[in-house]
Design an enzyme around this catalytic site. Sequence first.
Site, short mmCIF file in Angstrom:
data_model
loop_
_atom_site.label_atom_id
_atom_site.label_comp_id
_atom_site.label_asym_id
_atom_site.label_seq_id
_atom_site.Cartn_x
_atom_site.Cartn_y
_atom_site.Cartn_z
N HIS A 45 41.88 -12.21 52.77
CA HIS A 45 40.27 -12.78 52.60
C HIS A 45 40.52 -12.72 51.00
CE1 HIS A 45 36.11 -12.59 52.29
NE2 HIS A 45 36.28 -13.03 53.33
N ASP A 84 37.41 -13.85 61.38
CA ASP A 84 37.77 -15.11 62.50
C ASP A 84 39.03 -14.76 63.27
OD1 ASP A 84 36.14 -16.82 61.43
OD2 ASP A 84 37.12 -17.26 59.57
N1 CMC Z 1 49.31 -15.63 55.61
C1 CMC Z 1 50.43 -15.67 54.48
N2 CMC Z 1 50.26 -15.22 53.30
C2 CMC Z 1 49.02 -15.24 52.66
C3 CMC Z 1 47.78 -15.41 53.46
C4 CMC Z 1 48.04 -15.69 55.08
N3 CMC Z 1 47.06 -15.79 55.85
N4 CMC Z 1 46.73 -15.26 52.82
C5 CMC Z 1 47.26 -14.97 51.61
N5 CMC Z 1 48.59 -15.17 51.64
C6 CMC Z 1 49.67 -14.84 50.48
C7 CMC Z 1 49.62 -15.92 49.50
O1 CMC Z 1 50.38 -16.80 49.69
C8 CMC Z 1 49.94 -15.13 48.21
O2 CMC Z 1 51.15 -14.86 48.14
P1 CMC Z 1 51.70 -14.59 46.82
O3 CMC Z 1 51.19 -13.48 45.92
O4 CMC Z 1 53.41 -14.36 47.24
O5 CMC Z 1 51.61 -16.05 45.96
C9 CMC Z 1 49.18 -13.71 48.19
O6 CMC Z 1 48.84 -13.55 49.97
C10 CMC Z 1 47.70 -13.53 47.88
O7 CMC Z 1 47.00 -14.65 48.53
P2 CMC Z 1 45.59 -15.42 47.77
O8 CMC Z 1 46.11 -16.91 47.64
O9 CMC Z 1 45.42 -14.79 46.40
O10 CMC Z 1 44.45 -15.21 48.64
P3 CMC Z 1 43.20 -16.02 48.31
O11 CMC Z 1 42.22 -14.76 48.01
O12 CMC Z 1 43.42 -17.09 47.28
O13 CMC Z 1 42.92 -16.56 49.69
C11 CMC Z 1 42.28 -16.97 51.94
C12 CMC Z 1 42.06 -15.99 50.77
C13 CMC Z 1 41.15 -16.22 52.89
C14 CMC Z 1 41.77 -18.41 51.82
C15 CMC Z 1 43.69 -16.67 52.64
O14 CMC Z 1 44.02 -15.36 52.76
C16 CMC Z 1 44.08 -17.58 53.84
O15 CMC Z 1 44.39 -18.90 53.61
N6 CMC Z 1 43.67 -16.93 54.91
C17 CMC Z 1 43.95 -17.70 56.12
C18 CMC Z 1 42.84 -18.38 56.44
C19 CMC Z 1 41.64 -17.80 57.04
O16 CMC Z 1 42.02 -16.79 57.69
N7 CMC Z 1 40.55 -17.70 56.44
C20 CMC Z 1 39.15 -17.00 56.75
C21 CMC Z 1 38.54 -16.27 55.73
S1 CMC Z 1 37.33 -15.33 56.62
C22 CMC Z 1 36.29 -16.43 56.90
C23 CMC Z 1 35.42 -16.77 55.52
O17 CMC Z 1 34.49 -15.85 55.22
O18 CMC Z 1 35.33 -18.01 55.38
#
Ligand code: CMC
Length: 433
Positions: free
Chosen positions: A309, A366
């Site tokens: 998240h 989700d």
């Molecule tokens: N699976 C694998 N790796 C992940 C995931 C995941 N679901 N989420 C984040 N990471 C990794 C990412 O690649 C990064 O790795 P590194 O440090 O090696 O580059 C690290 O974790 C930090 O991630 P981030 O990109 O800084 O995380 P973010 O805050 O930008 O993204 C997110 C948050 C929700 C978009 C992401 O976790 C994601 O894509 N999750 C899957 C989609 C999902 O379930 N979305 C629903 C969110 S809850 C409903 C809502 O409020 O919309």
Amino acid sequence: MAKTALLKLDDKEYPLPVMEGTEGEKAIDTRTLRASSGYIAYDQGYGNTGSCESQVTYLDGDNGILRHRGIPIEQLASYSDFVETSYLIIYGELPTPALRKEFGLRLRKNAAVETQIQKILEGFPTSASPMAMLSAMVAALPAYHPELATNHFENDLKNFDLAAAIAISKIRTMVSMIYRYQKGLPFMFPKQELPFADNFLHMMFSEPYQDYVAPPEVAKALNLVLLLHADHEQNCSTSTVRMVGSSQANMFTSMSAGICALSGPLHGGANVAVMQMLQSIHDEGDDGTRFIAAAKSGSKSNRLMGFGHAVYKNFDPRAKIIGEACDTVLKRLGIDDPLLTIAKNLEQAALKDDYFVSRKLYPNVDFYSGIIMRAIGIPMNMFTTMFAIGRSPGYIANWKEVASNPKGRIYRPRQIYVGPKQRDYVPMNRRGE
Ligand code: CMC
């Protein structure tokens, strides 16, 4: 004396005011920085930027805290329902019995969708994305309620109560219409005597001459899913609503833009992606190892859906509530869903894996919401539209804050330009092949 932060750049110092929220959240106010120093604050994706002051929702991602108007989500999930929580989010206080009745009545009276808007829906191919259909129908609302959507804050706020009720109640009806249109079923009119969730279930599942009467546990489960989505601070779609609203666009138009933002798989579309993932694991007879391994590759398109998240870096309190509710709801409905077992195993495997642990990636709302929706009969392609019904009070409350802020300005971030330096136009005949 008011606290300030001091920024030292080259040999000059720039004092910047410090702000503090009611729960102790701190910020450095950089609004004057560009004018005084020529620098802007850079924060790609706004992850560390406060774009507004808001009284609606408090979220502490490190400690898994979510409160609407001060009231913890756990208490709302246990004691409230979607309509009451919507009132709280929109108006700032829990309603008295009289106000709750009045609000409920406004929702009941404004449930039917205009025939012309129905025609807009019927202009779509049945295979179109339900979110595209929903955003188009919501975008059409100003045309049929011009007096509520003048694109003038003062006027639009005068009619706010009615516009808010129309938005929440009709979005719910629109979702049921989209479902029935795609299935080739006749539309079901809303029934004024039914409570909000029951009315939705009736419009979804009743047949001509055969009313669907929602079992109380189904209506309760639906209320929980909607309530848990009711608002979530400055997420992508709510910020979109605020951004569009900041141009003095009316509430319906701003909400339609929010619905578009919600459709993406990293935001509202994640609930569909989770179910597709669980279904693939089930179909392949796998235990999820392949998905976990792929997710660890770091590729954005292979993420473990329903995990991680943008702000919760400990646990998502909504996921905890909904994960627990999954068991109870499925048991009460007598459903044995193999996807729930797969989800639980996947969660356990990920929570033991250093990749997920070190990045603080936990299940989000989700991860389990799709299993409950499936149990109450909502098809997968409609999941994100359910999120949209749930999030409507949050959009409305945030739009209202923008519209009521006398000191508000249009949202207009800056950028750091990294494109080509100035160069001359080359006429076509001198460009070569
Ligand atoms: N699976 C694998 N790796 C992940 C995931 C995941 N679901 N989420 C984040 N990471 C990794 C990412 O690649 C990064 O790795 P590194 O440090 O090696 O580059 C690290 O974790 C930090 O991630 P981030 O990109 O800084 O995380 P973010 O805050 O930008 O993204 C997110 C948050 C929700 C978009 C992401 O976790 C994601 O894509 N999750 C899957 C989609 C999902 O379930 N979305 C629903 C969110 S809850 C409903 C809502 O409020 O919309």
